[in-house]
Each structure stands twice: as C-alpha cells, then as structure tokens.
Write a protein that holds these residues in place. Structure first.
Motif: not given
Lengths: 420, 462
Positions: A346-347, A350-351, A354-356, B19, B22, B25, B29
């Motif tokens: 999931s990280f 989702i990351g 979000l363009k992380l 998390f 996340l 962020y 953002t």
C-alpha cells in the motif's frame, strides 16, 4: 456494530450512485444487498469457526473492500459484481488458509517446497504470460486472467518464515538468498517493478527482524541500490519511469499523462472531495486498479485518503501484535511477513500515485479491482488470522487466561518497553 | 524470540512513521501545488466545468470586457484580440500563461473554501463564476501593440510602487477563439501563443550594464573612476568592439553608461570577477523563478562561474555570453532603481467577484538606496544626452538604458533592440521594458517605442 456501519456506508454510497441523472438504477441496490449478505455471513461464520481469530482484521478488510466495491460500481458497474465474486472467493480462500495454517503442524519444514512453488509460479507467467500494462505478468484464460505473482507473495512469506525461523550460518541462508534474487530478477525481467520492490522489501525486513544482523541488512540494502542503478543503466523502461517521476509535466500527453491526471484528480478533490459520482476519474488510466487512491481523493477527498492510509496502519498494528503474540518463531515470522507485505504494497502504490516515489504498477490491496490481488491479499490476511487463532488455542491449552482476541504477548518478557 | 519481538516492534514504528509521512506528504503536496495542478491546462475538469458553469467575465482595469460568456457555453472576445490576447489567454489553455487558464478556478467558481462549498450545497445551486478584473489597461495595450510596429517582441509597463502591470503585450498575437490554429509546429520562431513578456528569454545586450553597474557600486566601486576607452577591449575569445573605431576616450562610469561603453563595463566586469558579478545579478533576481498571482515568470539566467575566463566575464558583463533575461523582469529591475532599490512583486489580478485582490508586496531591497540613486543619475543621463535620447518625453524626466543584443546567428540588422526605463516622478510611477526582435539598435527603435507607450500612459492619467 462496526459491521453495521460498513453496511450503512455501502448502502449510502450505492444509493447515491443509484439515484443518478438517468433515473433509479436497481443494480446498485442489488450490489448493496449482496454486500450486506457477505458482511453478515462473515460476521456469523468467522468467530464461530475460529474462536480466537482477530476481531479487527476482518473489519479493516471489509472497510477497504467495500470502499473498493462502491468505487468499482461508480467506475464500471459490471466490474463491481465481478469484484464481489472475487471477494467471496477470497473469503473462502481465507477461511481455508486459516483452517490449514492454524491446524496443521510441521509446516515449518517445507522451505524447499515453498521456494520451488514460488519460482514455479513466477516462471509460469514467463512461459504462458501475456503482456498487460507493459508487464508480462498475466496468464490469460478463456475470459479472465490471473497474475501468479500475487500468489507467489504467499509462498514468499512461507519461504521466509521457514528458513529464517532458526539462526543459521550464512551458508544455511544461501538457498533463500538465491531464491529471492532469482524471484526479483524474474519480476524485473517481466517488467513488474512494483512487485520486485515489494518482494525485496519484505525479504529485507523479515531478514532483519529474524537475524538482527545489521551487516546483512546493510549488504542487502547496498545490493538493492546497486541493482537499482544497474537496472537504471540497462533498462530503458526503468529510466523512463524515473524521468517521468522527476518531471511528468514535460511529457504531459505521453509518459507523464497518468501521473498528471492523478495529481490533478487529487488536487481537484480538496479536503472533502467532489462527491461520489461528481468527479472525472474516468480520465485517469487504470482508475479502478493502480490509481484507485486518486479516485478516492478526488471524489471523497483527502480526508478519505488519509483514512485509507490509517486503515492500513491499523492493519499493520494488528498484524505486528499477532506476530508478537505467536509462540513459535515460524508462525511469528509468517504473520510478520504477511503484515509487511500488505503494508509495503500500500505504501509503494500510494507513494507512487502521490509522486513521492517513482510510480510502479501494483494494486492497492483489497481496494483495487483485480481478482488475483484480492485472492492473494485475503490469503495473507488468512495467515494473520490463522496465527492469531493458533496462539489463542495454544494459550488455552496451556491454561493461560483467554485473551479473547487481544493479541497481547504473555511470555516472560512481553513488556512494551520498545514502543516509545 | 525476545529479540524478534523487539525487532518487530521497531519495524512497526518504522511502518507507522512511513504511513504518517505518507499522509503528511499528501496534505503538504496538495497545499503546495494543488492550486497549480487544479488550474492546469491539462485538467479535464476545468473544461467540463465550463459546460456546467457560466464562466465569469475578464475585464480590464477600467471595466471594459475583454472576454465574456455568450450564454451558450462559448467565450467571446469583444474587444478584438491582438492587443490583449496573451494577458487574456484562451479557453483551452493553448496559451497557458493567460488569465483564462491561470485564473480559471476563479472564473469557473471553483475558488470557494470548503465552508462556502458546504453552505452552497445546503442552499442548492451551481457554483458561481466570478468576474475577474485584470490590472491591464486596454487603451495602453493597444498603444503598445501599435508601438511594436508589427515586429516580434514584447512591451511591459508596470507601476513600480504597487506592482500593477498596466500593459503587457507580446507580438505576434493570436485569436483566442481560434487558438488551436496558432499552435503551429514546435520550434516555430514566431510562436504566437508564447507570452514573450513572461516567457521570452532574450539576450539583454547593453541593458545588462545596469546589473554590472549595480554589482560594482554595491561592491564599493567609485563611479567617478576613470577608464580609458580606445575603441575596444582585447580579451581571450575575440576582441570586443566599442564606440565605433576611435573609442570614447577617458570617461567615468556616468559617461560610460550614458554612451554604453563596452570597454568600461567589460573592464569593470573583469575587475569584479565572476563570483561578484553573479552574486550581484542574483541579488537582482537572476536565476530565480518569480511567481505572482499564480502566473509564472521564467527565470532570467546568469551562468558565469568561478574560474571562467576573462573573455567570458567581459562579455557577460556587457550582456552577451550566456546572459538571458525576460522583459517583465527587466521592467521590475528598472522599477527597483526608481523605487529606491525596492523591487515590488508584479500583480495582474486587480479584483475578482468585485472584491479587491491586489496585494502590494515587495521582493525586498535588492540594492541599497545609495546605489539606486547613482544608477538613477546614470539612467537619467542616458536619456538626457546619451543613447536613449529618443525615449525622452516633454514635461517629465525619463531615465533608462538601451540595449542592442547581437543574436548569435547574427548578420546585418540582426540584433534585438531593447529599452528599459522609468519616469522619475512620484506622480507617475511607471517603469517600462520594450524588446523588439531583429529591429536593429535599441536607441533607434526600442527607445522611441518606449516613448510612445509611456506618452500614452501619461495621457491616460497614470
């Protein structure tokens, strides 16, 4: 109680979709009815069959899965019904996994079997695979396809736990290391970069937890960095991913299209969203699969997005508590592997949305559309439940007080001093 | 097992941090970029919103309608097009720096807070598009378009105390209602959809001497220092010509500035060195993106580095080498000299929905008041009796600097003509930048164009 709330959410969400501009849509009510039925069946069955299974894990599963179903119905009603079938099948698979893993002894001895099965599953798509979304990781049957790497996740957890359950010298771990390298190489070759990252993170995490050997962890991390650099140098598609991640706005119509559409969807939603059915998620490629998180943020808002993140965190907390409460290291590591797998997956997605971090195509567990992913994730959840149930049974046999689903460790050093 | 359990707890802490990061962020953002993403020309929701909501009108500062909705979902541009097309933009975002795109969320009523949205949903009803008033004056836009005389280029007039952009013209123009037809091919030099005032990065030529002079004065250079000009400067990479053969003779900085002496400023640049020049340029806003009201001004570039040769330094000091500037930034720079060294933030949005949206802000003191005074004197002399004489206007003191920037693929008459300057009168706080592509010498073409534009502005009462 919470089951009832989830049912209310499903009915409210689907009713909203039912009374659209084109009159009343009976399909939405049918889906709502089926969802309630599925919830009710679980609510009655699981505690009956497995007295010591965790109580909050099914809640999280259902919250995520029902959110997914409502969104699938909003995007493509037909997919929602298909997804519901997969959910039902997944729940059956979960029950089977709970029954098998909690009841059977000697599972820890099957390390060769697990590794062989894992490689076999990954090799399967190499031989019979068709390319979907750039990745050769699907096997197509008559009218549906399966993704073997989703099931290989389950065998990976078993392989890790069965090898790492006891301390060995390097040579003792060598077959596992080779197995992991081969698996990751296969996935990279099939261009399934998200799964490759996921497998490696899970491996490294469980290796560290089991051995407490900082050198191995550091070597593993360095190896990953070197492998990443090599992949960047030698594979055009890896370079493209990175450059699109760094600046999607210079290629808004091609490579950066999906990222940009996702970011604009998220930004358009604001805190509380445009409202279910009010956004334009159809413009995002893979809206129902990899990009479902952007759809959640667009139509239900960042608040809902943060809640989804929180659900995965709660699932991780429950998973770690279950792993800690297990009485043997095999089951403990098994539960930890399943937990880390779901959390990391999931990280990563989702990351990516979000363009992380660079975007890699993997599903948001339990929410994204996809049968293999649903089955695989529910089998991982089944592992958690099985370990919880087994710990409860053993605790009862030993005559210790019944924790009634509370997975607090009861051993001699079970303090929580490390939590700070 | 004990160790494993401890490790698991540590791993859980790590997962929890990941998390939490996340979620943080996500919020960060969207807070930082959400507005830009939402108003992006690529956002299909904006176009759908246009079909559901009557977009507000775009007005000039006197209330003249520049863009209106016709009630059937189309945008109409009643004032003709060429003079304001870049400031207004087009409904599809082909010219993405225009008000139609940048202020799209305002025009389409998407700018409401969550509270306002909730109240509106309770009342029922669609979002209300807001009328947007720009700071530009249509009459002045027309005068400036005429002054550019059909040449490619840009002209900007700004109030240097408030930052209001009274005029922002880019040429060639396009028809907003048919912007797609102007899209042309990539690499097309005409590039009618580009707003040159904001995104045109031009070689500055001699207007850059203002920057070199500012850097030198800030470093303690005495403007009365005399340097002998013998008609050129011999440096590595080819001689720099100056003053047409015989040279300017022994002159101080005031004289050198007024007559645009390459020898003086080339020598000065070498004296200062690459590092000091670049520090001076960056203090004046080079190598930096300016964002105002959601509008992005491309960065002016000064690339000199420690260790570059004397030839490069000398050329960079007189606006050649790799120096690049945008017209609006140059107007801001001239305005900062007039404003005692304070550079104000430009503004293009005057009001939305009848509420004032102009925020007067300063980027800061970019040079000391003393430096600004000396530069003001030099710029005044440049117009009073130097290369900028054609920019003079009766009744007011115009100060400025001309520039003639050789284009690298050069040839006869193949230079960009520049004039930047201001009116030295607190009652008419106007600064100006004019650039005309391949129009020859700045003193002969850009300076008279600036005079026409500033004259019109005075006539209109600014």
């Amino acid at each position: 109680m919470v089951f009832a709330l989830i049912a209310v959410f499903a009915v409210a969400g689907l009713s909203l979709l039912a009374f659209g501009e084109d009159g009343v849509d009976p399909g939405a009510f049918l889906l709502a009815g089926l969802i309630i039925l599925a919830l009710f069946a679980q609510y009655l069955l699981i505690p009956l069959l497995f007295r010591h299974a965790d109580r909050s894990v099914p809640l999280i599963i259902n919250m995520l899965a029902v959110t997914g179903l409502v969104l699938q119905y909003r995007l493509e009603p037909e997919n929602a019904f298909r997804q519901l079938v997969w959910l039902a099948a997944g729940l059956v698979a979960m029950v089977l996994v709970i029954w098998f893993v909690s009841g059977r002894d000697g599972l820890e001895a099957g390390s060769w079997l697990y590794m062989g099965a894992g490689l076999g599953l990954l090799g399967l798509s190499l031989v019979y695979g068709t390319v979907v979304g750039g990745a050769r990781s699907w096997i197509r049957f008559e009218d549906f396809s399966i993704q073997p790497s989703e099931f290989a996740k389950v065998t990976l957890c078993f392989a890790l736990a069965s090898v790492l359950r006891e301390k060995r010298r390097f040579a003792g771990y060598l077959p596992l290391f080779l197995f992991v390298i081969a698996s990751v190489a296969l996935l990279v070759y099939q261009k399934d970069l998200g799964a490759a990252a996921l497998y490696y993170i899970t491996f490294l995490g469980i290796l560290t937890v089991a051995t407490s050997n900082g050198w191995w962890t550091a070597a593993g991390a360095l190896g990953a960095a070197a492998g990443g650099l090599a992949a960047y140098r030698f594979f055009g598609h890896v370079r493209l991913r990175v450059s699109v991640w760094l600046n999607p706005w210079i290629v808004p119509d091609t490579g950066g299209y999906q990222i940009i559409q996702g970011l604009m969807a998220i930004a358009s939603g604001g805190w509380f969203g445009l409202g279910l059915g009010q956004g334009m998620p159809g413009r995002i490629p893979a809206a129902g699969n990899d990009y479902i998180f952007a759809v959640i943020c667009e139509e239900m808002g960042m608040a809902a997005g943060i809640m989804i993140i929180a659900f995965y965190l709660i699932l991780a907390v429950r998973g770690v508590l279950i792993a800690r409460a297990a009485r043997d290291s095999f089951r403990s590591l098994l539960a930890m592997g399943a937990t880390l797998m779901i959390a990391a997956q999931s990280f990563i997605i989702i990351g990516g949305v979000l363009k992380l971090i660079p975007l890699t195509g993997i599903t948001l567990p339990l929410v994204s559309y996809g049968g293999s992913s649903m089955l695989g994730t529910l089998m991982l959840c089944g592992i958690l439940q099985a370990v919880a149930h087994r710990s409860g049974l053993e605790r009862r046999e030993a005559g210790e007080p019944d924790a009634d689903g509370e997975a607090e460790p009861e051993d001699e050093n079970g303090g929580e001093e490390d939590d700070a | 097992m004990k160790e494993i359990r401890r490790n698991m707890t540590l791993l859980l802490v790590l997962i929890a941090l990941a998390f939490a990061g996340l979620a943080a962020y996500l919020v960060w953002t969207v807070r930082d970029h959400g507005e830009a993403w939402r108003s992006s020309a690529y956002n299909p929701r904006l176009y759908r919103q246009r079909t559901m909501v009557e977009a507000g009108d775009i007005l000039d500062r006197n209330g003249t309608a520049l863009a209106v909705s016709d009630g059937a979902g189309n945008r109409v541009y009643p004032q003709g097009t060429r003079a304001v097309c870049h400031a207004v933009g087009d409904p599809w975002g082909y010219s993405p720096a225009g008000a139609e795109t940048v202020f799209g969320p305002l025009l389409l009523g998407l700018d409401e807070t969550e509270g306002e949205k909730f109240l509106r949903l309770l009342r029922g009803g669609a979002p209300q598009g807001l009328d947007v008033t720009l700071t530009v004056d249509l009459e002045l836009q027309r005068a400036a378009t005429g002054a550019l005389d059909g040449r490619r280029g840009a002209a900007v007039v700004m109030d240097y105390t408030t930052g209001e952009i009274l005029c922002m013209v880019s040429s060639p123009g396009f028809d907003p209602a048919r912007a797609a037809e102007s899209a042309g091919e990539a690499g097309d030099e005409a590039a009618p959809l580009v707003n040159r005032a904001l995104q045109g990065r031009y070689a500055p030529g001699s207007i850059f001497k203002l920057v070199t002079a500012a850097a030198a004065l800030e470093a303690g250079w005495d403007p009365l220092t005399v340097i002998a000009c013998t008609g050129g400067l011999d440096v590595a990479g080819g001689a720099i010509a100056c003053g047409g053969g015989s040279g300017h003779g022994r002159i101080d900085m005031y004289e050198a500035f007024a007559r645009s002496c390459n020898t003086y400023f080339g020598t000065l640049g070498v004296e200062l060195g690459a590092e000091a020049l670049r520090a001076g340029a960056e203090r004046l806003g080079f190598n930096r993106d300016f964002d105002f009201d959601g509008v992005r001004l491309s960065s002016s570039a000064f690339t000199l580095e420690e260790g570059d040769g004397e030839g490069d330094i000398a050329r960079a000091a007189i606006g050649q080498h790799e120096d690049l500037v945008t017209p609006l930034h140059m107007a801001m720079l001239a305005g900062a000299v007039a404003n005692g060294g304070v550079m104000v933030k430009p503004g293009l949005l005057l009001a939305a929905g009848g509420r004032n949206r102009l925020r007067v802000e300063a980027y800061g003191q970019v040079m000391s008041p003393g430096t600004a005074d000396v530069l003001a004197e030099m710029m005044a002399r440049c117009v009073a009796g130097g290369t900028g004489a054609a920019a003079a206007l009766p009744g007011v003191t115009v100060a400025g600097k001309t520039g003639t920037a050789q284009v690298s693929d050069g040839g006869e008459g193949e230079s960009h003509a520049w004039f930047i300057g201001y009116i030295a009168d607190g009652d008419h706080p106007l600064c100006v930048a004019v650039v005309m592509e391949r129009a020859g010498s700045g003193g002969a073409t850009a300076a008279p164009a600036a005079a026409v534009i500033l004259g019109k502005a005075l006539e209109l009462g600014y």
